[in-house]
Design an enzyme around this catalytic site. Structure first.
Site, mmCIF file in Angstrom:
data_model
loop_
_atom_site.group_PDB
_atom_site.id
_atom_site.type_symbol
_atom_site.label_atom_id
_atom_site.label_comp_id
_atom_site.label_asym_id
_atom_site.label_seq_id
_atom_site.Cartn_x
_atom_site.Cartn_y
_atom_site.Cartn_z
ATOM 1 N N HIS A 220 0.813 -1.225 0.000
ATOM 2 C CA HIS A 220 0.000 0.000 0.000
ATOM 3 C C HIS A 220 0.852 1.282 0.000
ATOM 4 C CE1 HIS A 220 -3.481 -2.443 1.281
ATOM 5 N NE2 HIS A 220 -2.720 -2.959 2.220
HETATM 6 C C1 BDR Z 1 -3.110 0.792 5.340
HETATM 7 O O1 BDR Z 1 -3.306 0.318 6.664
HETATM 8 C C2 BDR Z 1 -2.119 -0.241 7.167
HETATM 9 O O2 BDR Z 1 -2.373 -1.551 7.572
HETATM 10 C C3 BDR Z 1 -1.077 -0.170 6.076
HETATM 11 O O3 BDR Z 1 0.157 0.215 6.612
HETATM 12 C C4 BDR Z 1 -1.626 0.861 5.122
HETATM 13 O O4 BDR Z 1 -1.177 2.170 5.459
HETATM 14 C C5 BDR Z 1 -3.852 -0.118 4.367
HETATM 15 O O5 BDR Z 1 -5.208 -0.131 4.667
#
Ligand code: BDR
Ligand code: CA
Length: 310
Positions: free
Chosen positions: A240
């Site tokens: 992400h």
């Molecule tokens: C986001 O939430 C966290 O678990 C990850 O680091 C990312 O920023 C994805 O939904």
């Protein structure tokens, strides 16, 4: 001249890869890293940010501790995804470098006041608590921000923490609401795009062969993969947060729409939903470039290339 950025983060394995990508890129000048409570509590996110800087040999970077809980709610964490340290997957030494003095929110405010208007980009990779708090406390800084490129939200892919919401926005919807209403130019990396930035066996093995930093990236993504494989049946894990830094380096890898996005703060059922007017069915003014697609091979190529510089 390098673009000045502040990384606001809750590491998190994918945050860690984003930080490494920024540290490896001389197009970017990291003014500071502000940690926020999110994936794990603040004592761990602020420690993890320093572990990552030291892994890259960059103990000179200033890491500040920011807010330890959302603006108006209890903290929700995600150890079920990231493990109990937030950086599970490989044992790394505790950091030697100290936290920078002062609160992360004060650092954001003071830095924006001190820098020329329009010269600093904010890169939030976690809940928006530090940024929302800074904007609320010091409204004069809002007009000085060049832009915000953030990971958060979802539209077609809807939620990963509830059926309606993505984790970062869900954790602190009030802070997200402040940011999305701020008028600052926003680029948003929702799950719609990050779920296309998927690790594969081949991509992970490529990282592992690069160097010791690449080995850490491979081990982190392998740990993090198990959750998404089980949940979505996908081949690997979505990276992400590195999409935020990749956008700063190579925006041509991404495509999206400039649309209106608003945050649900009231409904318990859809708390933190990013109500994205993708089809432009309202007359509401666009406030965000909402990214929907990326060139995944180009993205992983960029990551591998930059990690090799560390
Ligand atoms: C986001 O939430 C966290 O678990 C990850 O680091 C990312 O920023 C994805 O939904
Ligand atoms: Ca994150």
């Amino acid at each position: 001249m390098a673009r000045k950025i502040i990384i606001d983060t809750d590491p998190g394995q994918d945050d860690a890869v984003a930080i490494l990508l920024a540290l490896a890129s001389d197009e970017l000048e990291i003014l500071g890293i502000t940690a926020v409570a999110g994936n794990v509590p603040l004592d761990l996110t602020s420690k993890n940010a320093r572990i990552v800087c030291e892994l890259a040999g960059r103990s000179d970077v200033k890491v500040f501790a920011g807010c330890d809980r959302p603006m108006g709610r209890d903290l929700v964490t995600a150890e079920h995804v990231h493990g109990k340290t937030g950086l599970d997957g490989i044992e790394l030494p505790d950091p030697v470098m100290q936290m920078a003095d002062g609160h992360g929110v004060d650092f954001i405010i003071d830095t924006l006041r001190a820098q020329p208007a329009g010269s600093v980009t904010l890169c939030p990779l976690g809940p928006l608590t530090n940024i929302g708090t800074a904007f609320q406390r010091a409204p004069d800084i809002v007009g000085k921000v060049q832009g915000i490129v953030l990971m958060g939200g979802a539209y077609f892919e809807v939620g990963n923490i509830t059926p309606a919401a993505e984790f970062n926005i869900y954790v602190d919807p009030e802070a997200a609401d402040i940011v999305f209403k701020s008028g600052v130019p926003l680029v948003v990396m929702p799950l719609d795009v990050t779920h296309k930035a998927l690790t594969t066996r081949e991509r992970v093995e490529r990282f592992r062969k690069i160097n010791r930093v690449g080995e850490a990236v491979a081990s982190w993504t392998e740990f993090f993969e198990r959750f998404d494989k089980e949940k979505y049946g996908s081949e690997g894990a979505p990276l992400h947060d590195p999409t935020v830094i990749a956008y700063l380096l190579k925006p041509e890898l991404f495509s999206g729409r400039h649309i209106n996005v608003e945050i649900e703060t009231q409904s318990p059922l859809t708390r933190g939903m990013t109500v994205a007017d993708w089809w432009r069915v309202t007359g509401r003014a666009p406030n965000a470039m909402f990214i929907g697609d990326l060139d995944a091979d180009g993205f992983f190529g960029l990551l591998a290339d930059r990690i090799a510089r560390l």
